[in-house]
Scaffold this motif. Structure first.
Motif: not given
Length: 293
Positions: A1-15, A34-48
């Motif tokens: 249950x702890x894992x489930x509650x943690x993943x339901x927390x609202x995002x702390x990233x600015x809206x 297709x795309x994948x964002x870096x964890x820090x949001x500093x880049x996005x990887x596009x895959x084609x």
């Protein structure tokens, strides 16, 4: 249950970042990636399709900074241009967002304000109300979101570009006459001639009251010293010449104390005759009054 509650927390990233990522995702998909964002949001990887180059990493730091300065209704165009430009230049070795790569190639060039389609999409500074000094890497104007990736402020980036121009180029100087009035023509190999106004003393004797200057094209300066009442005739000759060339600017300017000031000089055709009506700015008018004594 702890894992489930943690993943339901609202995002702390600015809206704002979340909303911008949504736009980035939509545009990436519309471009066929297709795309994948870096964890820090500093880049996005596009895959084609691997045949089309496989993965493409697009930096987002500068885009986020620029979005923060723009109204939200500008974001779709901003994001679309940023990703489209990244895809279009994917095969190039130079990454303009990387200052270490771009530094040797940064230059400045002066353009007429009226000739720049959108001043918000370029990086530069005004020389006066008519002219703007823009930041280029090679032959391309630097975009705000590209410069926003650099670890230096815009003013410092422009100073780096100015230093490159000074170090790597020297103007060719020659004396010519415009209907009997002597002027010095300074010519550059690149469209950065106006940047060299800062170092006019390297090419001619600059009096305390400065010089008159016209910019018939990005490669050329025509200058005349402000050292006597003959400067009135020089204004006429330079203005007529600049109007005929129909180049970078048809106006006459006064370069003095590191400032480029417009000297209003209107060519008026009346009853088959042409005359010049000069309305100098107050500071220059005082210089003329002193020279006339």
């Amino acid at each position: 249950m702890w894992w489930f509650r943690r993943n339901r927390e609202p995002s702390r990233r600015p809206v704002e970042d979340v909303d911008l990522d949504s736009l980035l995702a939509l545009v990436a998909e519309s471009l066929g990636y297709s795309f994948a964002f870096a964890r820090d949001g500093g880049s996005v990887t596009l895959t084609g399709d691997p045949k089309d180059g496989g993965e493409l990493v697009v930096r987002l730091t500068g885009l986020r900074r620029e979005a923060g300065r723009r109204a939200r209704e500008d974001w779709p165009m901003l994001v679309s241009e940023h990703l489209s430009h990244a895809v279009a230049t994917a095969g190039e070795r130079l990454d303009v967002c990387d200052l270490e790569q771009a530094r040797p190639l940064v230059r400045t060039r002066v353009e007429a304000v009226d000739d720049v389609a959108d001043l918000t999409r370029v990086v530069g500074r005004h020389l006066n109300a008519d002219l703007v000094e823009l930041l280029f890497v090679g032959s391309r104007a630097v975009r705000p979101e590209q410069a926003g990736c650099w670890p230096v402020p815009t003013a410092q980036a422009l100073d780096l570009a100015v230093a490159n121009v000074h170090r790597e180029e020297r103007l060719e100087a020659e004396s010519i006459e415009l209907s009997g009035t002597p002027v010095t023509r300074l010519t550059a190999m690149t469209p950065s001639a106006a940047t060299h106004l800062r170092w006019l003393g390297d090419y001619l004797a600059v009096p305390a009251d400065g010089v008159l200057v016209v910019l018939p094209d990005p490669y050329t300066l025509l200058v005349h010293p402000v050292d006597g009442i003959g400067v009135v005739r020089a204004i006429e000759r330079l203005r007529v010449h600049a109007a005929r060339t129909d180049g970078l600017s048809s106006q006459v300017y006064w370069w003095h104390a590191e400032r480029l000031t417009h000297i209003r000089a209107d060519i008026i055709a009346q009853r088959g005759q042409t005359r010049l009506v000069v309305a100098p700015p107050p500071e220059f008018a005082r210089v003329l009054a002193r020279l006339a004594v």
